[in-house]
Design an enzyme around this catalytic site. Structure first.
Site, short mmCIF file in Angstrom:
data_model
loop_
_atom_site.label_atom_id
_atom_site.label_comp_id
_atom_site.label_asym_id
_atom_site.label_seq_id
_atom_site.Cartn_x
_atom_site.Cartn_y
_atom_site.Cartn_z
N ASP A 1 0.81 -1.21 0.00
CA ASP A 1 0.00 0.00 0.00
C ASP A 1 0.85 1.27 0.00
OD1 ASP A 1 -2.42 -1.26 -0.07
OD2 ASP A 1 -2.86 -1.05 2.05
N TYR B 1 6.94 -10.12 6.43
CA TYR B 1 6.73 -8.70 6.69
C TYR B 1 7.28 -8.34 8.06
CZ TYR B 1 3.75 -7.91 2.61
OH TYR B 1 3.28 -7.77 1.32
#
Length: 394
Positions: free
Chosen positions: A62, A126
């Site tokens: 994002d 992540y």
């Protein structure tokens, strides 16, 4: 396509600071928003490919999210009679023509024509960075801005966060942690690892008198794939546990509710604290070790091409890029003698290849493991740090 014109497919690893971008994906037709992919494809135009070069991104991130290592595949078809670019030349050419300083191509590899960067990935990791003790935005060093989620609390209950994270491990329906707009056909995912730990490196930009107040923390999540904003929503819930707003057992209740609109799980951690750390690929069994052999020619019955450096063509069980200090398994790495890519000028990180003979916890691989490590020079600026920023929906 001419018989003498070869279309070569490459896997490229690249990193970026996501602050200035509307995500990694290309933005088409927008005047005031742009993605990392736009800059990569603009640089690839200078390769003079017969067919326009398009990047197929492994992992979409994002707006505001960073990447220590993302991956993509691309096809380059040179004019008739010209050989394919070597991976080293491709890497240098892309970096030369990249117009944004917050993007860098780490390394490139020749891969078979059927290779797909998104579908072939076997693991994604992540990293989420937190800092506690930051009561006001101006208490965070300017060099750490847009690199972490700054919390006003002085501390976190890490033991409770770790207990809560255990409820998320394994295969579950994670729709409670999925934001609207996810293209996934199934909400079932397998979370292989979830860790909460103090950052041992802290921050080199924190002044001595501030070091007792500001503490940095790392959350890591590993899975083959994640739902849309799953990591940021899981992070938000674990932080709520660390702050005492939730009990660890309530995380299991939230998970089993399958309700993405609940009070706690609907909150999304800020984008600027999130980093895509690593993308792994299952290796291809080598059918030849000749230096002239390329992955496209290593196609035999019951075998596939090799992912590895152009020089040496390392056969690999897994291929990835890791940040300094991480390894691909639980045992210490054993470095073998393979060619190293020369250091970049100007104090930039080196990208090298170390072939590591190490075994997973439960079994011994039939082939070694290759880890491509980003080694930071002692005096160079770290590629990431942290900062408080107003929360937004991205």
């Amino acid at each position: 396509m001419s018989a003498s014109s070869v279309r070569a497919r490459y896997l490229v690893y690249f990193q970026y600071l996501g602050t200035d971008f509307n995500g990694v994906a290309a933005v088409r037709g927008a005047q005031h928003a742009i993605g990392v992919q736009n800059y990569l494809e603009e640089a690839a135009e200078r390769l003079n490919s017969v067919v326009p070069v398009k990047f197929t991104i492994s992992s979409r991130t994002d707006a505001g999210v960073h990447a220590l290592s993302n991956a993509a595949h691309l096809d380059v078809q040179r004019r008739s009679g010209r050989p394919p670019f070597s991976p080293e030349v491709l890497t240098q050419a892309l970096n030369t023509h990249l117009r944004h300083p917050a993007i860098r191509v780490l390394q490139a590899f020749r891969v078979p024509s059927h290779f797909h960067a998104r579908h072939a990935a076997t693991s994604r990791t992540y990293l989420y960075r937190l800092v506690t003790g930051c009561r006001r935005p101006d208490q965070l060093p300017v060099f750490e801005r847009n690199r972490c989620w700054a919390l006003r609390a002085d501390c976190l209950d890490v033991a409770a966060m770790r207990e809560a994270a255990q409820h998320l491990l394994g295969t579950h329906d994670f729709r409670a942690f999925q934001s609207a707009g996810s293209p996934a056909t199934s909400p079932v995912r397998t979370l292989r690892r979830a860790s909460v730990s103090p950052d041992p490196a802290s921050s080199p930009f924190v002044l001595p008198e501030e070091s007792r107040r500001l503490r940095f923390w790392s959350l890591e999540f590993e899975s083959q794939s994640f739902l849309y904003r799953q990591v940021r929503r899981m992070t938000s819930v674990l932080v709520a546990v660390g702050l005492g707003a939730l009990m660890p057992a309530q995380v299991k209740v939230i998970l089993e509710s399958q309700d993405p609109l609940g009070r706690h799980q609907s909150r999304v951690a800020p984008a600027h604290g999130l980093f895509l750390k690593a993308v792994l690929y299952e290796g291809f069994e080598s059918t030849a070790r000749r230096s002239q052999v390329t992955p496209d020619t290593q196609q035999g019955q019951g075998s596939r091409g090799t992912l590895g450096p152009a020089a040496g063509r390392c056969p690999a069980l897994y291929t990835t890029v890791h940040h300094t200090g991480t390894t691909a398994g639980p045992t210490p790495p054993v470095s073998l003698d393979l060619p190293q890519v020369p250091a970049c000028p100007g104090g930039l990180p080196e990208v090298g290849c170390r072939r590591q003979a190490q075994a997973p916890e439960s079994e011994t691989p039939k082939q070694p493991v290759v880890v491509f490590t980003v080694n930071q020079h002692p005096r160079s600026t770290p590629p990431f740090s942290w900062e408080p920023r107003s929360r937004n929906k991205r």
